[in-house]
Design a protein around this motif. Structure first.
Motif, PDB file in Angstrom:
ATOM      1  N   UNK A 147       0.720  12.446   6.249  1.00 24.37           N
ATOM      2  CA  UNK A 147      -0.650  13.420   6.747  1.00 24.37           C
ATOM      3  C   UNK A 147      -1.496  12.183   7.627  1.00 24.37           C
ATOM      4  N   UNK A 148      -1.084  11.161   8.545  1.00 20.77           N
ATOM      5  CA  UNK A 148      -1.568  10.627   8.946  1.00 20.77           C
ATOM      6  C   UNK A 148      -2.879   9.289   7.964  1.00 20.77           C
ATOM      7  N   UNK A 149      -1.624   8.993   6.737  1.00 25.01           N
ATOM      8  CA  UNK A 149      -2.181   7.767   6.167  1.00 25.01           C
ATOM      9  C   UNK A 149      -3.104   8.333   4.810  1.00 25.01           C
ATOM     10  N   UNK A 150      -3.067   9.619   4.651  1.00 25.85           N
ATOM     11  CA  UNK A 150      -4.190   9.786   4.123  1.00 25.85           C
ATOM     12  C   UNK A 150      -4.040  10.534   2.718  1.00 25.85           C
ATOM     13  N   UNK A 151      -2.530  10.353   1.720  1.00 24.93           N
ATOM     14  CA  UNK A 151      -1.881  10.636   1.159  1.00 24.93           C
ATOM     15  C   UNK A 151      -0.632  10.157   0.457  1.00 24.93           C
ATOM     16  N   UNK A 152      -0.771  10.057  -0.708  1.00 26.52           N
ATOM     17  CA  UNK A 152       0.538   9.287  -1.426  1.00 26.52           C
ATOM     18  C   UNK A 152       1.352   9.864  -2.461  1.00 26.52           C
ATOM     19  N   UNK A 153       0.907  11.626  -2.370  1.00 21.06           N
ATOM     20  CA  UNK A 153       1.754  12.554  -2.271  1.00 21.06           C
ATOM     21  C   UNK A 153       3.466  12.132  -2.760  1.00 21.06           C
ATOM     22  N   UNK A 154       4.197  12.823  -3.793  1.00 22.22           N
ATOM     23  CA  UNK A 154       5.947  12.034  -3.750  1.00 22.22           C
ATOM     24  C   UNK A 154       5.959  13.030  -2.266  1.00 22.22           C
ATOM     25  N   UNK A 155       5.348  14.172  -2.173  1.00 26.83           N
ATOM     26  CA  UNK A 155       6.414  14.630  -1.036  1.00 26.83           C
ATOM     27  C   UNK A 155       6.181  15.181  -0.012  1.00 26.83           C
ATOM     28  N   UNK A 156       5.363  13.951   0.133  1.00 26.54           N
ATOM     29  CA  UNK A 156       5.050  13.758   1.453  1.00 26.54           C
ATOM     30  C   UNK A 156       5.843  12.514   2.527  1.00 26.54           C
ATOM     31  N   UNK A 157       6.462  12.410   3.493  1.00 26.41           N
ATOM     32  CA  UNK A 157       7.066  11.549   3.577  1.00 26.41           C
ATOM     33  C   UNK A 157       6.177  10.993   5.301  1.00 26.41           C
ATOM     34  N   UNK A 158       6.748   9.257   5.318  1.00 23.36           N
ATOM     35  CA  UNK A 158       6.029   8.663   5.580  1.00 23.36           C
ATOM     36  C   UNK A 158       7.749   7.772   6.665  1.00 23.36           C
ATOM     37  N   UNK A 159       7.786   7.499   7.693  1.00 23.07           N
ATOM     38  CA  UNK A 159       8.483   6.359   8.751  1.00 23.07           C
ATOM     39  C   UNK A 159       8.246   5.129   8.111  1.00 23.07           C
ATOM     40  N   UNK A 160       9.500   4.418   7.572  1.00 16.21           N
ATOM     41  CA  UNK A 160       8.682   2.916   7.331  1.00 16.21           C
ATOM     42  C   UNK A 160      10.059   2.219   7.667  1.00 16.21           C
ATOM     43  N   UNK A 173       0.811  -0.963  -0.259  1.00 16.09           N
ATOM     44  CA  UNK A 173       0.289   0.106   0.039  1.00 16.09           C
ATOM     45  C   UNK A 173       1.568   0.952   0.182  1.00 16.09           C
ATOM     46  N   UNK A 174       0.166   2.075  -0.451  1.00 15.71           N
ATOM     47  CA  UNK A 174       1.128   4.029  -0.665  1.00 15.71           C
ATOM     48  C   UNK A 174       0.959   4.209   1.024  1.00 15.71           C
ATOM     49  N   UNK A 175       1.008   5.425   0.741  1.00 19.30           N
ATOM     50  CA  UNK A 175       0.739   6.531   2.357  1.00 19.30           C
ATOM     51  C   UNK A 175      -0.921   6.867   2.213  1.00 19.30           C
ATOM     52  N   UNK A 176      -1.509   6.045   1.080  1.00 19.95           N
ATOM     53  CA  UNK A 176      -2.886   6.839   1.440  1.00 19.95           C
ATOM     54  C   UNK A 176      -3.557   5.284   1.692  1.00 19.95           C
ATOM     55  N   UNK A 177      -4.255   5.097   3.141  1.00 17.91           N
ATOM     56  CA  UNK A 177      -4.950   3.493   3.055  1.00 17.91           C
ATOM     57  C   UNK A 177      -5.385   3.701   4.244  1.00 17.91           C
ATOM     58  N   UNK A 178      -6.511   3.212   4.309  1.00 19.73           N
ATOM     59  CA  UNK A 178      -7.804   2.829   5.029  1.00 19.73           C
ATOM     60  C   UNK A 178      -7.192   1.437   6.009  1.00 19.73           C
ATOM     61  N   UNK A 179      -6.009   1.414   6.847  1.00 23.65           N
ATOM     62  CA  UNK A 179      -5.344  -0.108   6.593  1.00 23.65           C
ATOM     63  C   UNK A 179      -6.611  -0.507   8.069  1.00 23.65           C
ATOM     64  N   UNK A 180      -6.539   0.087   9.048  1.00 24.76           N
ATOM     65  CA  UNK A 180      -7.430   0.002   9.715  1.00 24.76           C
ATOM     66  C   UNK A 180      -8.650  -1.346   9.842  1.00 24.76           C
ATOM     67  N   UNK A 181      -9.115  -0.459   8.532  1.00 22.05           N
ATOM     68  CA  UNK A 181     -10.724  -1.335   7.905  1.00 22.05           C
ATOM     69  C   UNK A 181      -9.954  -2.836   6.857  1.00 22.05           C
ATOM     70  N   UNK A 201       5.670  -0.013   6.632  1.00 19.92           N
ATOM     71  CA  UNK A 201       5.529   1.492   7.035  1.00 19.92           C
ATOM     72  C   UNK A 201       4.943   1.188   8.652  1.00 19.92           C
ATOM     73  N   UNK A 202       5.508   2.170   9.024  1.00 18.50           N
ATOM     74  CA  UNK A 202       4.497   2.571  10.439  1.00 18.50           C
ATOM     75  C   UNK A 202       4.918   3.625  10.983  1.00 18.50           C
ATOM     76  N   UNK A 203       5.339   4.820  10.570  1.00 18.72           N
ATOM     77  CA  UNK A 203       5.176   5.830  11.196  1.00 18.72           C
ATOM     78  C   UNK A 203       5.846   6.376  12.562  1.00 18.72           C
ATOM     79  N   UNK A 204       6.285   6.026  13.174  1.00 17.24           N
ATOM     80  CA  UNK A 204       6.934   5.871  14.202  1.00 17.24           C
ATOM     81  C   UNK A 204       8.273   5.944  14.470  1.00 17.24           C
ATOM     82  N   UNK A 205       8.342   6.161  15.905  1.00 18.60           N
ATOM     83  CA  UNK A 205       9.937   6.714  17.471  1.00 18.60           C
ATOM     84  C   UNK A 205      10.230   5.344  17.031  1.00 18.60           C
TER      85      UNK A 205
END
Length: 171
Positions: A123-136, A10-18, A107-111
């Protein structure tokens, strides 16, 4: 507590819990599953109920131990696990070897201690924008919480954790 991967990256735009909930149901698993992610509402370390954090092992879909307990993932060593114990998807594939996940990164988004990194969680797992960043974390490091930053446009592994253990009343 079972740690299981979603059936596709999945990209950074996901409804992961669901998706965790839905895929667990389809796989015939009766407990509740939540995404192994920090969110805008909750730090990753607190996703599992307090009563289940210390005494239950974290296992893969086949019951093989990945961690002695939930709390041990967040002791500051980056969630070091035995790379010889596979992590499976809900449909039973080994994410470490299956080509459906070309990038072996989660993906984890955490320390390293499981606290949310608001600047690095897509952005709280609501974007797959190339410029946005996610911790993994690249799984080859043998850590679930290694600290690497990637663009949210990447298609990475999303893990789900059984967040409430329900023992079998028939047992």
């Amino acid at each position: 507590l079972h740690l299981v991967a979603l059936n596709s990256p999945s990209s950074g735009d996901m409804r992961a819990d669901f998706q965790c909930y839905q895929q667990a149901q389809l796989a015939g698993l009766t407990s509740t599953y939540r995404a192994f992610l920090s969110s805008h509402l909750q730090d990753l370390a607190t996703v599992v109920r307090k009563t289940d954090r210390y005494h239950l092992p974290v296992v893969n879909l086949k019951g093989e131990t990945l961690f002695n307990n939930w709390e041990s993932i967040f002791n500051g060593n980056g969630g070091q696990f035995n790379v010889h114990v596979p992590i499976y998807s809900f449909d039973g594939r080994n994410i470490m070897t299956d080509p459906s996940w070309p990038q072996k990164v989660i993906w984890h988004g955490s320390t390293a201690n499981g606290i949310r990194l608001t600047s690095n969680y897509c952005e709280a797992w609501h974007t797959a924008n190339m410029g946005a960043m996610g911790q993994a974390s690249p799984l080859k490091t043998g850590k679930l919480l290694d600290q690497k930053v990637y663009s949210c446009s990447n298609q990475f592994i999303v893990l789900c954790i059984e967040n409430s253990f329900v023992s079998d009343p028939q047992g």
